[in-house]
Design a protein around this motif. Structure first.
Motif, mmCIF file in Angstrom:
data_model
loop_
_atom_site.group_PDB
_atom_site.id
_atom_site.type_symbol
_atom_site.label_atom_id
_atom_site.label_comp_id
_atom_site.label_asym_id
_atom_site.label_seq_id
_atom_site.Cartn_x
_atom_site.Cartn_y
_atom_site.Cartn_z
ATOM 1 N N ILE A 74 0.825 -1.208 0.000
ATOM 2 C CA ILE A 74 0.000 0.000 0.000
ATOM 3 C C ILE A 74 0.863 1.263 0.000
ATOM 4 C CG2 ILE A 74 -2.019 -1.083 1.050
ATOM 5 C CD1 ILE A 74 -1.099 -0.064 3.737
ATOM 6 N N ARG A 75 2.066 1.134 -0.515
ATOM 7 C CA ARG A 75 2.973 2.273 -0.516
ATOM 8 C C ARG A 75 2.461 3.418 -1.382
ATOM 9 N NH1 ARG A 75 8.099 -0.952 -2.480
ATOM 10 N NH2 ARG A 75 6.385 -1.870 -3.701
ATOM 11 N N ARG A 76 1.682 3.090 -2.411
ATOM 12 C CA ARG A 76 1.169 4.129 -3.316
ATOM 13 C C ARG A 76 -0.352 4.167 -3.320
ATOM 14 N NH1 ARG A 76 5.685 1.923 -5.593
ATOM 15 N NH2 ARG A 76 7.342 3.389 -6.180
ATOM 16 N N ILE A 77 -0.961 3.746 -2.227
ATOM 17 C CA ILE A 77 -2.414 3.720 -2.162
ATOM 18 C C ILE A 77 -2.988 5.122 -2.341
ATOM 19 C CG2 ILE A 77 -2.542 3.993 0.351
ATOM 20 C CD1 ILE A 77 -4.838 1.929 0.289
ATOM 21 N N ALA A 78 -4.101 5.197 -3.064
ATOM 22 C CA ALA A 78 -4.729 6.485 -3.337
ATOM 23 C C ALA A 78 -5.319 7.078 -2.065
ATOM 24 C CB ALA A 78 -5.823 6.306 -4.389
ATOM 25 N N ARG A 79 -5.538 8.351 -2.106
ATOM 26 C CA ARG A 79 -6.187 9.053 -1.000
ATOM 27 C C ARG A 79 -7.624 8.545 -0.853
ATOM 28 N NH1 ARG A 79 -6.923 15.270 -2.188
ATOM 29 N NH2 ARG A 79 -8.270 14.275 -3.738
ATOM 30 N N PRO A 80 -8.073 8.249 0.360
ATOM 31 C CA PRO A 80 -9.450 7.781 0.539
ATOM 32 C C PRO A 80 -10.457 8.840 0.090
ATOM 33 C CG PRO A 80 -8.151 7.455 2.527
ATOM 34 C CD PRO A 80 -7.324 8.308 1.616
ATOM 35 N N PRO A 81 -11.581 8.409 -0.520
ATOM 36 C CA PRO A 81 -12.591 9.387 -0.943
ATOM 37 C C PRO A 81 -13.064 10.286 0.191
ATOM 38 C CG PRO A 81 -13.062 7.242 -1.901
ATOM 39 C CD PRO A 81 -11.928 7.042 -0.932
ATOM 40 N N ALA A 82 -13.138 9.770 1.408
ATOM 41 C CA ALA A 82 -13.597 10.576 2.538
ATOM 42 C C ALA A 82 -12.605 11.683 2.895
ATOM 43 C CB ALA A 82 -13.842 9.682 3.749
ATOM 44 N N LEU A 83 -11.356 11.580 2.404
ATOM 45 C CA LEU A 83 -10.343 12.604 2.673
ATOM 46 C C LEU A 83 -10.055 13.437 1.433
ATOM 47 C CD1 LEU A 83 -7.768 10.647 4.892
ATOM 48 C CD2 LEU A 83 -9.686 12.076 5.621
ATOM 49 N N SER A 84 -11.060 13.595 0.584
ATOM 50 C CA SER A 84 -10.860 14.353 -0.658
ATOM 51 C C SER A 84 -10.470 15.812 -0.380
ATOM 52 C CB SER A 84 -12.124 14.298 -1.513
ATOM 53 O OG SER A 84 -13.231 14.835 -0.801
ATOM 54 N N TRP A 85 -10.776 16.293 0.836
ATOM 55 C CA TRP A 85 -10.415 17.658 1.205
ATOM 56 C C TRP A 85 -8.925 17.814 1.486
ATOM 57 C CZ3 TRP A 85 -8.032 17.451 5.867
ATOM 58 C CH2 TRP A 85 -8.316 16.346 6.670
ATOM 59 N N MET A 86 -8.224 16.702 1.717
ATOM 60 C CA MET A 86 -6.811 16.758 2.093
ATOM 61 C C MET A 86 -5.933 17.003 0.866
ATOM 62 S SD MET A 86 -4.476 13.818 3.951
ATOM 63 C CE MET A 86 -5.359 13.922 5.511
ATOM 64 N N TRP A 124 -1.243 14.027 1.829
ATOM 65 C CA TRP A 124 -1.502 12.583 1.812
ATOM 66 C C TRP A 124 -0.242 11.800 1.456
ATOM 67 C CZ3 TRP A 124 -4.036 8.793 3.646
ATOM 68 C CH2 TRP A 124 -3.994 7.544 3.033
ATOM 69 N N ARG A 125 0.511 12.281 0.474
ATOM 70 C CA ARG A 125 1.739 11.567 0.092
ATOM 71 C C ARG A 125 2.747 11.556 1.227
ATOM 72 N NH1 ARG A 125 0.633 13.715 -5.209
ATOM 73 N NH2 ARG A 125 1.895 15.577 -4.809
ATOM 74 N N ALA A 126 2.789 12.618 2.029
ATOM 75 C CA ALA A 126 3.702 12.644 3.172
ATOM 76 C C ALA A 126 3.282 11.652 4.243
ATOM 77 C CB ALA A 126 3.764 14.061 3.748
ATOM 78 N N LEU A 127 1.982 11.481 4.407
ATOM 79 C CA LEU A 127 1.474 10.566 5.434
ATOM 80 C C LEU A 127 1.479 9.116 4.979
ATOM 81 C CD1 LEU A 127 -1.641 12.601 6.657
ATOM 82 C CD2 LEU A 127 0.548 12.349 7.838
ATOM 83 N N ARG A 128 1.436 8.901 3.671
ATOM 84 C CA ARG A 128 1.212 7.567 3.130
ATOM 85 C C ARG A 128 2.315 6.581 3.485
ATOM 86 N NH1 ARG A 128 -0.036 7.631 -3.111
ATOM 87 N NH2 ARG A 128 2.071 8.513 -3.122
ATOM 88 N N GLY A 129 3.553 6.992 3.441
ATOM 89 C CA GLY A 129 4.657 6.081 3.731
ATOM 90 C C GLY A 129 4.620 5.542 5.156
ATOM 91 N N PRO A 130 4.607 6.429 6.175
ATOM 92 C CA PRO A 130 4.513 5.931 7.557
ATOM 93 C C PRO A 130 3.249 5.122 7.801
ATOM 94 C CG PRO A 130 5.197 8.235 7.530
ATOM 95 C CD PRO A 130 4.819 7.885 6.119
ATOM 96 N N GLN A 131 2.129 5.554 7.209
ATOM 97 C CA GLN A 131 0.872 4.821 7.381
ATOM 98 C C GLN A 131 0.976 3.431 6.785
ATOM 99 O OE1 GLN A 131 -1.329 4.430 4.437
ATOM 100 N NE2 GLN A 131 -2.947 3.356 5.515
ATOM 101 N N ALA A 132 1.617 3.309 5.621
ATOM 102 C CA ALA A 132 1.761 2.006 4.974
ATOM 103 C C ALA A 132 2.623 1.070 5.812
ATOM 104 C CB ALA A 132 2.366 2.176 3.580
ATOM 105 N N ARG A 133 3.728 1.581 6.350
ATOM 106 C CA ARG A 133 4.612 0.742 7.163
ATOM 107 C C ARG A 133 3.907 0.269 8.431
ATOM 108 N NH1 ARG A 133 8.212 4.614 5.188
ATOM 109 N NH2 ARG A 133 8.038 5.928 7.060
ATOM 110 N N PHE A 134 3.167 1.174 9.074
ATOM 111 C CA PHE A 134 2.458 0.787 10.285
ATOM 112 C C PHE A 134 1.371 -0.240 9.974
ATOM 113 C CE2 PHE A 134 -1.214 1.178 13.081
ATOM 114 C CZ PHE A 134 -0.633 0.911 14.313
#
Length: 327
Positions: free
Chosen positions: A197-209, A214-224
């Motif tokens: 999930i290293r390149r997972i798209a932004r969730p539709p519910a977070l379209s405001w972000m 999102w790209r900054a958060l995606r890496g740590p979120q994927a590892r966790f």
């Protein structure tokens, strides 16, 4: 041999009394904490040879991960929470799988409605429910785990499928689960893709972000997420996929589980549940009419445009715009 799966008498799905608000399944299955286990359930399901082949040959899940996850929660949750309509919802869910069949790249035939394959998917939903309660909730006694097992049999019977794969008891299910993990599940590409999930798209519910955030958060979120998911795998599955899990990892995961449980107790009851589950609770409490339209998935979770008319996809009655109006 004791606790081998044996056939039970087969009942028509319409004759099965659906689960209700007094069940542990109602208490935990539609709980939003279950979304934390979505990668676990997806990987465990896809490691089954027949199920993984069906995903590889017929699904575009990896092009629309969030949409597929959140729209699937509506009909699957409905089999638990739709009360008198649960058997009809189960028939619809079963119908989505009718055309998913073929031969995998090793020459093995598969069909999504093969009872062993379909039951494996069902068993992961049962175990997800148990894990939410036991690892991220108050914990379960052995008697409560056995009760959840009995409820999952009722849930299964609503599909009108053969009961041949279903173990006779909770101890029998544990033996089944261990055998599947050690002898049947495979390290395959669909399971690996769930965990990538290293390149997972932004969730539709977070379209405001903003995308940059999102790209900054995606890496740590994927590892966790991968670490968290690996911690819930059976040891045989971790070993097959080549992951290492230490005593320190286990202690950390259990601390996180306790923290989730305590924080969740502060969330108001109505916000703890997926909309389809919440509608079931409201109906049973008399706050929603028994003949009110079912809560359906909003349009933001619709399949890709060229897939919307496929019979393998859930769709709200009247189309996706009708589903949006019912939210």
């Amino acid at each position: 041999m004791a606790d081998e799966p044996r056939a039970r008498p087969v009942s028509r799905a319409a004759d099965v009394e659906p689960l209700g608000p007094g069940s542990l399944t109602w208490k935990y299955f539609g709980d939003w904490r279950g979304v934390l286990l979505a990668p676990w359930a997806g990987a465990m399901q896809n490691m089954h040879p027949g199920l993984g082949a069906g995903v590889a040959g017929h699904s575009r899940f990896f092009e629309e991960r969030w949409q597929r996850l959140f729209r699937s929660l509506y009909p699957i949750g409905g089999v638990v929470y739709d009360g008198p309509g649960a058997a009809e919802t189960a028939r619809q869910v079963r119908g989505y799988h009718d055309a998913i069949k073929g031969v995998d790249d090793r020459g093995r035939p598969y069909h999504a409605l093969d009872p062993d394959t379909f039951y494996w998917a069902h068993s992961t939903f049962f175990m997800l429910t148990l894990l939410v309660a036991d690892r991220f909730g108050p914990g379960l006694s052995e008697a409560e785990k056995s009760r959840l097992f009995d409820e999952h049999v009722t849930w299964w019977r609503l599909y009108g499928m053969s009961t041949r794969p279903v173990p006779e008891s909770w101890p029998g299910f544990l033996a089944y689960w261990d055998r599947m993990a050690s002898e049947v599940l495979e390290d395959n590409q669909p399971a690996r893709d769930v965990l990538d999930i290293r390149r997972i798209a932004r969730p539709p519910a977070l379209s405001w972000m903003p995308h940059l955030v999102w790209r900054a958060l995606r890496g740590p979120q994927a590892r966790f997420t991968v670490w968290f998911t690996v911690g819930l795998f059976p040891p045989a599955v971790r070993e097959r996929l080549g992951y290492r899990w230490t005593v320190r990892d286990e202690r950390r995961l259990r601390r996180i589980g306790r923290a989730v449980h305590h924080v969740w107790r502060l969330v108001p009851f109505r916000f703890r549940y997926h909309p389809r589950a919440r509608a079931g609770w409201e109906r049973e409490a008399g706050r929603r009419s028994a003949d009110a339209p079912r809560v359906e998935s909003p349009e933001r979770y619709a399949p890709l445009p060229d897939e919307r008319d496929s019979p393998k996809h859930y769709a709200p009655p009247g189309g996706w715009r009708a589903g949006r109006r019912q939210q």
